[in-house]
Motif scaffolding. Structure first.
Motif, PDB file in Angstrom:
ATOM      1  N   LYS A 155      11.555  46.148 -24.574  1.00 27.96           N
ATOM      2  CA  LYS A 155      10.515  46.592 -23.649  1.00 27.96           C
ATOM      3  C   LYS A 155      10.640  48.096 -23.395  1.00 27.96           C
ATOM      4  N   THR A 156      11.886  48.613 -23.407  1.00 22.99           N
ATOM      5  CA  THR A 156      12.103  50.054 -23.228  1.00 22.99           C
ATOM      6  C   THR A 156      11.455  50.842 -24.358  1.00 22.99           C
ATOM      7  N   PHE A 157      11.539  50.302 -25.573  1.00 20.96           N
ATOM      8  CA  PHE A 157      10.883  50.934 -26.730  1.00 20.96           C
ATOM      9  C   PHE A 157       9.382  51.028 -26.488  1.00 20.96           C
ATOM     10  N   LEU A 158       8.785  49.936 -26.040  1.00 16.88           N
ATOM     11  CA  LEU A 158       7.344  49.931 -25.768  1.00 16.88           C
ATOM     12  C   LEU A 158       6.988  50.934 -24.682  1.00 16.88           C
ATOM     13  N   ASP A 159       7.771  50.967 -23.610  1.00 16.77           N
ATOM     14  CA  ASP A 159       7.499  51.907 -22.522  1.00 16.77           C
ATOM     15  C   ASP A 159       7.578  53.351 -23.019  1.00 16.77           C
ATOM     16  N   TYR A 160       8.603  53.657 -23.811  1.00 15.56           N
ATOM     17  CA  TYR A 160       8.811  55.025 -24.293  1.00 15.56           C
ATOM     18  C   TYR A 160       7.644  55.502 -25.141  1.00 15.56           C
ATOM     19  N   PHE A 161       7.096  54.602 -25.935  1.00 12.99           N
ATOM     20  CA  PHE A 161       5.979  54.962 -26.795  1.00 12.99           C
ATOM     21  C   PHE A 161       4.624  54.596 -26.179  1.00 12.99           C
ATOM     22  N   SER A 162       4.624  54.334 -24.865  1.00  8.76           N
ATOM     23  CA  SER A 162       3.389  54.063 -24.107  1.00  8.76           C
ATOM     24  C   SER A 162       2.593  52.894 -24.683  1.00  8.76           C
ATOM     25  N   ARG A 204       7.554  56.220 -25.093  1.00 13.52           N
ATOM     26  CA  ARG A 204       8.186  57.572 -25.141  1.00 13.52           C
ATOM     27  C   ARG A 204       7.753  58.035 -23.851  1.00 13.52           C
ATOM     28  N   GLU A 205       8.723  57.737 -23.289  1.00 16.57           N
ATOM     29  CA  GLU A 205       8.190  58.170 -22.021  1.00 16.57           C
ATOM     30  C   GLU A 205       7.621  59.537 -22.232  1.00 16.57           C
ATOM     31  N   GLN A 206       6.328  59.745 -22.024  1.00 14.18           N
ATOM     32  CA  GLN A 206       5.643  60.986 -22.325  1.00 14.18           C
ATOM     33  C   GLN A 206       5.752  61.925 -21.147  1.00 14.18           C
ATOM     34  N   LEU A 207       5.315  63.120 -21.363  1.00 17.42           N
ATOM     35  CA  LEU A 207       5.324  64.094 -20.280  1.00 17.42           C
ATOM     36  C   LEU A 207       4.499  63.579 -19.125  1.00 17.42           C
TER      37      LEU A 207
END
Length: 208
Positions: A155-162, A204-207
């Motif tokens: 789930k962290t992977f999904l969050d990081y890449f939005s 990815r947690e983006q800017l």
């Protein structure tokens, strides 16, 4: 039971998502800031949808990722916003990106299957780095001699890449532009002899 108007609910949900240091789910909202206010799941969903529309034309967007909802800047603004930070964005080796993409698109997959497709050994450092970032995890073992570990994204992977779920992964052709010719390899290799049906919540947690 306390009552809350639609306007107050909208303000509270907006503020809660804004101040949270991570994506927050509707369940978390109801169990914390909305506790005791009698806000139904249907009403909360409608409020979030309204907030999402409110932010659509703005530089900040309300988006849904695997862990819940969060505010982040528009992708198109990143080249300018990145000037606010002195640090250089992390760069990942081609080998790491290829390994991660294989796990993302072909999960669950073993280290040996990744090596068969890439034609080279997978560095233990790559697996260690991806695991430490909580982008991948072992979800089981393949029932073959040696019972090698099966890797999948988190789930962290999904969050990081939005991404809200694995179904939101871009087409392989799009990913090919980022990691070279791997997409063609993914399309031409036969599917692994394992069940590839996953719960969309595994990931990815983006800017912002």
């Amino acid at each position: 039971m306390a009552k809350i108007s639609d306007q107050q609910l909208k303000q509270l949900v907006e503020a809660a998502i804004f101040v949270s240091d991570h994506a927050i789910s509707t369940e978390q909202l109801q169990a914390t800031v909305l506790e005791g206010l009698g806000v139904s799941a249907k009403r909360l969903k409608a409020t979030i949808e309204e907030l999402t529309l409110d932010y659509n034309p703005k530089g900040i967007q309300l988006i849904k990722v695997a862990s819940g909802y969060r505010f982040q800047s528009m992708d198109s603004l990143s080249p300018w916003l990145s000037k606010l930070w002195h640090e250089t964005a992390p760069r990942y080796s081609r080998a790491m990106l290829e390994t991660l993409s294989l796990i993302a698109y072909r999960q669950p997959i073993t280290r040996g299957e990744i090596e068969d497709i890439r034609g080279v050994a997978v560095s233990s450092h790559i697996i260690k780095t991806l695991t430490e970032r909580d982008w991948i995890k072992v979800i089981g073992h393949k029932e073959v001699p040696g019972r090698p570990a099966l890797f999948a994204t988190t789930k962290t992977f999904l969050d990081y890449f939005s991404l809200a779920s694995l179904s939101d992964l871009p087409p392989i052709e799009t990913f090919t532009e980022q990691v070279g010719d791997l997409g063609e390899e993914l399309q031409t290799q036969s599917e692994p002899d394992i069940d590839t049906n996953l719960d969309e919540n595994r990931t990815r947690e983006q800017l912002h």
